[in-house]
Design a protein around this motif. Structure first.
Motif, short mmCIF file in Angstrom:
data_model
loop_
_atom_site.label_atom_id
_atom_site.label_comp_id
_atom_site.label_asym_id
_atom_site.label_seq_id
_atom_site.Cartn_x
_atom_site.Cartn_y
_atom_site.Cartn_z
N HIS A 47 29.54 12.58 17.79
CA HIS A 47 29.60 14.03 17.59
C HIS A 47 29.70 14.38 16.10
O HIS A 47 29.16 15.39 15.66
CB HIS A 47 30.76 14.64 18.38
N GLY A 48 30.36 13.52 15.32
CA GLY A 48 30.44 13.73 13.88
C GLY A 48 29.08 13.63 13.22
O GLY A 48 28.74 14.42 12.34
N ILE A 49 28.28 12.64 13.63
CA ILE A 49 26.92 12.49 13.09
C ILE A 49 26.09 13.72 13.45
O ILE A 49 25.40 14.29 12.60
CB ILE A 49 26.26 11.20 13.62
N LEU A 50 26.16 14.15 14.70
CA LEU A 50 25.40 15.33 15.13
C LEU A 50 25.84 16.58 14.38
O LEU A 50 25.02 17.43 14.01
CB LEU A 50 25.53 15.53 16.64
N ALA A 51 27.13 16.70 14.09
CA ALA A 51 27.64 17.84 13.32
C ALA A 51 27.09 17.82 11.90
O ALA A 51 26.77 18.88 11.33
CB ALA A 51 29.17 17.83 13.31
N ARG A 52 26.97 16.63 11.30
CA ARG A 52 26.39 16.54 9.95
C ARG A 52 24.94 16.97 9.95
O ARG A 52 24.49 17.68 9.04
CB ARG A 52 26.50 15.11 9.40
N PHE A 53 24.17 16.55 10.97
CA PHE A 53 22.78 17.01 11.07
C PHE A 53 22.74 18.54 11.08
O PHE A 53 21.98 19.17 10.35
CB PHE A 53 22.11 16.48 12.35
N ARG A 54 23.58 19.12 11.93
CA ARG A 54 23.61 20.58 12.08
C ARG A 54 24.01 21.26 10.78
O ARG A 54 23.38 22.22 10.35
CB ARG A 54 24.55 20.95 13.23
N LEU A 56 23.69 20.30 7.80
CA LEU A 56 22.67 20.15 6.76
C LEU A 56 21.36 20.83 7.15
O LEU A 56 20.38 20.76 6.41
CB LEU A 56 22.44 18.66 6.48
N GLY A 57 21.34 21.47 8.31
CA GLY A 57 20.15 22.21 8.75
C GLY A 57 19.00 21.30 9.19
O GLY A 57 17.84 21.71 9.14
N LEU A 58 19.33 20.08 9.63
CA LEU A 58 18.30 19.14 10.06
C LEU A 58 18.00 19.32 11.54
O LEU A 58 18.91 19.53 12.34
CB LEU A 58 18.75 17.70 9.79
N HIS A 59 16.73 19.22 11.89
CA HIS A 59 16.31 19.34 13.29
C HIS A 59 16.17 17.95 13.89
O HIS A 59 15.31 17.16 13.46
CB HIS A 59 14.99 20.10 13.38
N VAL A 60 17.01 17.63 14.86
CA VAL A 60 16.95 16.33 15.54
C VAL A 60 15.85 16.40 16.59
O VAL A 60 15.92 17.19 17.53
CB VAL A 60 18.31 15.96 16.18
#
Length: 68
Positions: A47-54, A56-60
Motif C-alpha cells: 500500500h505504501g508503494i501504491l501511495a507513492r505512485f499516486r 507522484l501522479g503516476l498511472h499504474v
C-alpha cells in the motif's frame, strides 16, 4: 499477505529523480511503459508503494505478483 515479488507497470518514462523514489524496486523501460519489480514484504509495504505512485501522479497500468 505473505511477502512476494511484484511487477508494476506504469505509464510513460520516469525521470531518474522519480525512479529514485522507489529505491527498493528495480526499474527498467519497456516503451511505452516503465517496469518496476521487487520484493514486497507485507500488505503495508504494498500500500505504501501504491501511495507513492499516486502522490507522484503516476498511472499504474498493471500490477501482479510474479514468481521468485
Amino acid at each position: 499477505m505473505p511477502s512476494g515479488r511484484y511487477e508494476f507497470r506504469v505509464e510513460g518514462r520516469l525521470s531518474d529523480e522519480v525512479a529514485g523514489e522507489f529505491g527498493e524496486l528495480e526499474v527498467s523501460e519497456s516503451v511505452p511503459e516503465t517496469v518496476m519489480h521487487g520484493e514486497v514484504v507485507d500488505e503495508a509495504h504494498l500500500h505504501g508503494i501504491l501511495a507513492r505512485f499516486r502522490s507522484l501522479g503516476l498511472h499504474v497500468v498493471s500490477m501482479r505478483e510474479v514468481p521468485r
